[in-house]
Scaffold this motif. Structure first.
Motif, PDB file in Angstrom:
ATOM      1  N   ARG A 227       0.926  -1.278   0.216  1.00 28.31           N
ATOM      2  CA  ARG A 227      -0.038   0.052   0.002  1.00 28.31           C
ATOM      3  C   ARG A 227       0.915   1.362   0.162  1.00 28.31           C
ATOM      4  O   ARG A 227       1.975   1.156   0.172  1.00 28.31           O
ATOM      5  N   ALA A 228       0.185   2.297  -0.564  1.00 28.01           N
ATOM      6  CA  ALA A 228       1.061   3.599  -0.545  1.00 28.01           C
ATOM      7  C   ALA A 228       1.605   4.169   0.897  1.00 28.01           C
ATOM      8  O   ALA A 228       2.705   4.271   1.026  1.00 28.01           O
ATOM      9  N   GLY A 229       0.756   3.847   1.701  1.00 29.46           N
ATOM     10  CA  GLY A 229       1.206   4.498   3.099  1.00 29.46           C
ATOM     11  C   GLY A 229       2.278   3.381   3.707  1.00 29.46           C
ATOM     12  O   GLY A 229       3.060   3.882   4.478  1.00 29.46           O
ATOM     13  N   GLU A 230       2.233   1.978   3.254  1.00 29.66           N
ATOM     14  CA  GLU A 230       3.407   1.182   3.915  1.00 29.66           C
ATOM     15  C   GLU A 230       4.787   1.859   3.158  1.00 29.66           C
ATOM     16  O   GLU A 230       5.682   1.772   3.813  1.00 29.66           O
ATOM     17  N   ILE A 231       4.756   2.047   1.905  1.00 34.79           N
ATOM     18  CA  ILE A 231       5.666   2.766   1.143  1.00 34.79           C
ATOM     19  C   ILE A 231       6.348   3.980   1.771  1.00 34.79           C
ATOM     20  O   ILE A 231       7.426   4.009   1.897  1.00 34.79           O
ATOM     21  N   LEU A 232       5.399   4.810   2.110  1.00 35.88           N
ATOM     22  CA  LEU A 232       5.712   6.052   2.561  1.00 35.88           C
ATOM     23  C   LEU A 232       6.304   6.066   4.168  1.00 35.88           C
ATOM     24  O   LEU A 232       7.166   6.816   4.636  1.00 35.88           O
ATOM     25  N   ALA A 233       6.012   4.816   4.715  1.00 40.96           N
ATOM     26  CA  ALA A 233       6.233   4.565   6.086  1.00 40.96           C
ATOM     27  C   ALA A 233       7.770   3.639   6.089  1.00 40.96           C
ATOM     28  O   ALA A 233       8.323   3.388   7.033  1.00 40.96           O
ATOM     29  N   LEU A 234       8.120   3.388   4.894  1.00 43.73           N
ATOM     30  CA  LEU A 234       9.601   2.585   4.692  1.00 43.73           C
ATOM     31  C   LEU A 234      10.653   3.327   5.539  1.00 43.73           C
ATOM     32  O   LEU A 234      11.006   4.434   5.262  1.00 43.73           O
ATOM     33  N   GLN A 235      11.436   2.553   6.241  1.00 49.90           N
ATOM     34  CA  GLN A 235      12.563   2.911   6.943  1.00 49.90           C
ATOM     35  C   GLN A 235      13.926   2.535   6.363  1.00 49.90           C
ATOM     36  O   GLN A 235      13.740   1.291   5.890  1.00 49.90           O
ATOM     37  N   VAL A 236      14.977   3.108   6.494  1.00 51.89           N
ATOM     38  CA  VAL A 236      16.196   2.428   5.738  1.00 51.89           C
ATOM     39  C   VAL A 236      16.600   0.978   6.240  1.00 51.89           C
ATOM     40  O   VAL A 236      16.865   0.291   5.760  1.00 51.89           O
ATOM     41  N   GLY A 237      16.281   0.980   7.443  1.00 50.95           N
ATOM     42  CA  GLY A 237      16.497  -0.260   8.113  1.00 50.95           C
ATOM     43  C   GLY A 237      15.688  -1.516   7.590  1.00 50.95           C
ATOM     44  O   GLY A 237      15.844  -2.801   8.054  1.00 50.95           O
ATOM     45  N   ASP A 238      14.384  -1.304   6.949  1.00 54.06           N
ATOM     46  CA  ASP A 238      13.625  -2.062   6.405  1.00 54.06           C
ATOM     47  C   ASP A 238      13.999  -2.890   5.119  1.00 54.06           C
ATOM     48  O   ASP A 238      13.378  -3.913   4.677  1.00 54.06           O
ATOM     49  N   ILE A 239      15.193  -2.440   4.797  1.00 55.65           N
ATOM     50  CA  ILE A 239      15.738  -3.071   3.490  1.00 55.65           C
ATOM     51  C   ILE A 239      16.843  -3.945   3.787  1.00 55.65           C
ATOM     52  O   ILE A 239      17.869  -3.422   4.333  1.00 55.65           O
ATOM     53  N   ASP A 240      16.678  -5.218   3.456  1.00 57.27           N
ATOM     54  CA  ASP A 240      18.027  -6.048   3.588  1.00 57.27           C
ATOM     55  C   ASP A 240      18.633  -5.928   2.252  1.00 57.27           C
ATOM     56  O   ASP A 240      18.009  -6.788   1.357  1.00 57.27           O
ATOM     57  N   PHE A 241      19.650  -5.492   2.121  1.00 58.67           N
ATOM     58  CA  PHE A 241      20.318  -5.343   0.939  1.00 58.67           C
ATOM     59  C   PHE A 241      21.043  -6.749   0.611  1.00 58.67           C
ATOM     60  O   PHE A 241      21.211  -7.137  -0.922  1.00 58.67           O
ATOM     61  N   GLN A 242      21.437  -7.529   1.458  1.00 58.01           N
ATOM     62  CA  GLN A 242      22.052  -8.796   1.206  1.00 58.01           C
ATOM     63  C   GLN A 242      21.244  -9.862   0.847  1.00 58.01           C
ATOM     64  O   GLN A 242      21.233 -10.503  -0.255  1.00 58.01           O
ATOM     65  N   ARG A 243      20.099  -9.974   1.435  1.00 59.38           N
ATOM     66  CA  ARG A 243      19.094 -10.753   1.073  1.00 59.38           C
ATOM     67  C   ARG A 243      17.882 -10.363  -0.180  1.00 59.38           C
ATOM     68  O   ARG A 243      17.298 -11.081  -0.560  1.00 59.38           O
ATOM     69  N   ALA A 244      18.224  -8.991  -0.512  1.00 61.62           N
ATOM     70  CA  ALA A 244      16.994  -8.556  -1.335  1.00 61.62           C
ATOM     71  C   ALA A 244      15.588  -8.727  -1.026  1.00 61.62           C
ATOM     72  O   ALA A 244      15.021  -9.109  -1.360  1.00 61.62           O
ATOM     73  N   THR A 245      15.358  -7.999   0.254  1.00 56.60           N
ATOM     74  CA  THR A 245      14.087  -8.388   0.790  1.00 56.60           C
ATOM     75  C   THR A 245      13.546  -6.832   1.289  1.00 56.60           C
ATOM     76  O   THR A 245      14.335  -5.962   1.591  1.00 56.60           O
ATOM     77  N   VAL A 246      12.216  -6.768   1.390  1.00 57.38           N
ATOM     78  CA  VAL A 246      11.851  -5.323   2.118  1.00 57.38           C
ATOM     79  C   VAL A 246      10.655  -6.098   2.949  1.00 57.38           C
ATOM     80  O   VAL A 246       9.813  -6.800   2.834  1.00 57.38           O
ATOM     81  N   SER A 247      10.947  -5.276   4.066  1.00 61.12           N
ATOM     82  CA  SER A 247      10.054  -5.731   5.257  1.00 61.12           C
ATOM     83  C   SER A 247       9.210  -4.491   5.515  1.00 61.12           C
ATOM     84  O   SER A 247       9.163  -3.200   5.318  1.00 61.12           O
ATOM     85  N   VAL A 248       7.720  -5.182   5.804  1.00 59.32           N
ATOM     86  CA  VAL A 248       6.843  -4.045   6.231  1.00 59.32           C
ATOM     87  C   VAL A 248       6.539  -4.289   7.760  1.00 59.32           C
ATOM     88  O   VAL A 248       6.153  -5.529   8.226  1.00 59.32           O
ATOM     89  N   ILE A 249       6.895  -3.031   8.392  1.00 55.36           N
ATOM     90  CA  ILE A 249       6.800  -2.988   9.939  1.00 55.36           C
ATOM     91  C   ILE A 249       5.552  -2.142  10.414  1.00 55.36           C
ATOM     92  O   ILE A 249       5.383  -1.193   9.730  1.00 55.36           O
ATOM     93  N   ARG A 250       4.899  -2.625  11.435  1.00 54.76           N
ATOM     94  CA  ARG A 250       3.525  -1.468  11.884  1.00 54.76           C
ATOM     95  C   ARG A 250       4.315  -0.857  13.012  1.00 54.76           C
ATOM     96  O   ARG A 250       5.181  -1.215  13.723  1.00 54.76           O
ATOM     97  N   ARG A 251       4.291   0.606  12.690  1.00 52.44           N
ATOM     98  CA  ARG A 251       5.031   1.428  13.641  1.00 52.44           C
ATOM     99  C   ARG A 251       3.930   2.592  13.930  1.00 52.44           C
ATOM    100  O   ARG A 251       4.058   3.743  13.680  1.00 52.44           O
ATOM    101  N   HIS A 252       2.778   2.226  14.342  1.00 54.35           N
ATOM    102  CA  HIS A 252       1.820   3.199  14.881  1.00 54.35           C
ATOM    103  C   HIS A 252       2.076   4.214  15.711  1.00 54.35           C
ATOM    104  O   HIS A 252       2.772   3.736  16.884  1.00 54.35           O
ATOM    105  N   ASP A 253       1.972   5.510  15.677  1.00 56.61           N
ATOM    106  CA  ASP A 253       2.299   6.794  16.808  1.00 56.61           C
ATOM    107  C   ASP A 253       3.550   6.509  16.868  1.00 56.61           C
ATOM    108  O   ASP A 253       4.360   6.735  18.177  1.00 56.61           O
ATOM    109  N   ALA A 254       4.530   6.664  15.749  1.00 55.79           N
ATOM    110  CA  ALA A 254       5.959   6.586  15.971  1.00 55.79           C
ATOM    111  C   ALA A 254       6.452   8.035  16.280  1.00 55.79           C
ATOM    112  O   ALA A 254       6.116   8.836  15.537  1.00 55.79           O
ATOM    113  N   ILE A 255       7.354   8.223  17.172  1.00 59.89           N
ATOM    114  CA  ILE A 255       7.978   9.421  17.847  1.00 59.89           C
ATOM    115  C   ILE A 255       8.677   9.992  16.829  1.00 59.89           C
ATOM    116  O   ILE A 255       8.716  11.292  16.439  1.00 59.89           O
ATOM    117  N   GLU A 256       9.531   9.266  16.023  1.00 57.55           N
ATOM    118  CA  GLU A 256      10.346   9.818  14.871  1.00 57.55           C
ATOM    119  C   GLU A 256       9.769  10.241  13.901  1.00 57.55           C
ATOM    120  O   GLU A 256      10.423  11.031  12.948  1.00 57.55           O
TER     121      GLU A 256
END
Length: 431
Positions: free
Chosen positions: A233-262
């Protein structure tokens, strides 16, 4: 006129609030949100509920009513009030406000009234009107019980409040309930070639690319590529953080971070489905790395937060994570406008349907290969649903089945056409 504003508390919680024209929050609505919605509803869900209550307040203004005052006097809604609210809930809020504004400014003489041009008030879907009625019924029950709490010991008062709520719910328009072609989102989804076309338009080297600046062109192309490759979803893409990308395994992780302070955005993009890990190509993660290291890293303010996709336009928001409105108005709409006759039906959610359509095609290829090679394992229906649920973050088998309807219909049509061709050829031979 009442407006919805989003507050951010020190712990990161997003709190939508209904503000009145005097700059103060609406007391009763705020109390309702705090006691009934805050603990169980997301920011988006609360905002939707506030929109429904704004529509109720519009009904009060049009009919010169004050339900708080009436409830204080023990006067609840009667049958005619409920029918009036029911009809009011079928009307589009913006269209109604525009019509009311025009009506106030325009005075038509009686003799000319029959020829005066009148812009019709648009209506909302039955599902939307039904949701409005449900939220209004819940709010008015809360309002009545809170205002009349000292009188609830009287059985008649409590029964009358319950009867009012029941009457409101009984008059909800009947929605589609997920049945029929009109309820199938695949029926209105653009054909696969539409997604191929929009991906070619947004390539940074495309002569049709509507964006300005090399960094913006690369960023926008990358956003579309991630949507196409992951079905996120667009919201999931806009919420992607640098640490969600595993460049070695070539994967993208979708993490739930509601009410994120950052997250500095008042309307925080969040994941609506389950967390998951999606495999992608090495080429895609390499392009993500290039954007992060060569473009995002050049903006000092972007290094103060972990979100991948940022604003490149100089100004107040330079380097900030891009907002949902920016994505819609500055990324999606300009791309669609290049070829509107083909792309106008494309929505952010359309990529999710296209992702599942391609997944169905891939599963067909695997099963076809299994027929030709006895050592290969086919993917049965149960396993297919599990794969689909895992990649999309769903919990329900039914949702997974819904997103496969387009492919199922195509297969059904193919089988029917083959059968018709068979009997047509048979008839020709018999002659």
């Amino acid at each position: 006129m009442s407006q919805i504003r989003d507050l951010i508390f020190s712990n990161g919680e997003r709190y939508p609030i209904l503000m009145e024209e005097n700059g103060l929050p609406n007391y009763w609505v705020t109390l309702y949100v705090t006691e009934k919605l805050r603990t169980s509803h997301t920011q988006s869900a609360i905002s939707n509920s506030l929109g429904h209550l704004i529509h109720l307040k519009l009904w009060e203004n049009i009919n010169d009513r004050n339900l708080v005052s009436e409830f204080e006097q023990g006067r609840l809604l009667n049958d005619e009030d409920v029918y009036s609210i029911r009809d009011h809930c079928t009307l589009d809020t913006r269209s109604l406000k525009k019509w009311l504004k025009t009506s106030e400014k325009t005075v038509v003489k009686f003799a000319a009234a029959s020829t005066a041009s009148v812009t019709p008030i648009q209506k909302v879907s039955n599902d939307h009107a039904s949701n409005r009625m449900s939220q209004i019924a819940s709010y008015l029950e809360f309002l009545a019980r809170t205002i009349l709490k000292t009188k609830l010991i009287e059985e008649e008062v409590s029964n009358n409040i319950e009867a009012m709520k029941s009457l409101l719910l009984a008059n909800k328009p009947k929605g589609s309930s997920g049945k029929g072609l009109t309820a199938d989102p695949n029926t209105k989804a653009p054909p696969p070639k539409a997604f191929e076309r929009i991906l070619s338009i947004v390539k940074e080297t495309s002569p049709d690319n509507p964006f300005k600046g090399e960094e913006v062109k690369f960023r926008n192309a990358l956003i579309f590529e991630v949507m196409e490759a992951t079905g996120m979803r667009a919201g999931e893409i806009l919420a992607l953080q640098v640490g969600d990308i595993d460049f070695q395994r070539a994967t993208v992780s979708v993490i739930r971070r509601h009410d994120a302070i950052e997250d500095p955005r008042k309307k925080q993009p969040v994941a609506k489905t389950n967390e998951r890990v999606i495999p992608v190509t090495k080429a895609l993660t390499d392009r993500v790395r290039k954007y992060i290291m060569e473009m995002r890293a050049e903006i000092p303010t972007a290094t103060k937060h972990p979100y991948i996709f940022v604003t490149h336009k100089h100004g107040k928001y330079h380097g900030s994570p891009i907002s949902n409105s920016t994505f819609v108005n500055r990324v999606l709409k300009p791309a669609v406008a290049i070829h509107p006759e083909l792309l106008e039906e494309i929505t952010r959610h359309g990529f999710r349907h296209n992702f599942n359509y391609k997944l169905s095609k891939k599963i067909d290829e695997v099963n076809q290969a299994a027929k030709e090679d006895s050592k290969a394992n086919p993917i049965n229906e149960k396993k297919e649903i599990q794969i689909r649920k895992e990649l999309n973050g769903w919990s329900s088998d039914k949702t997974a089945e819904t997103y496969n309807l387009r492919h199922i219909r195509e297969e059904a049509e193919r089988v029917m056409r083959e059968d018709m061709d068979h009997w047509t050829n048979r008839a020709k031979k018999d002659k």
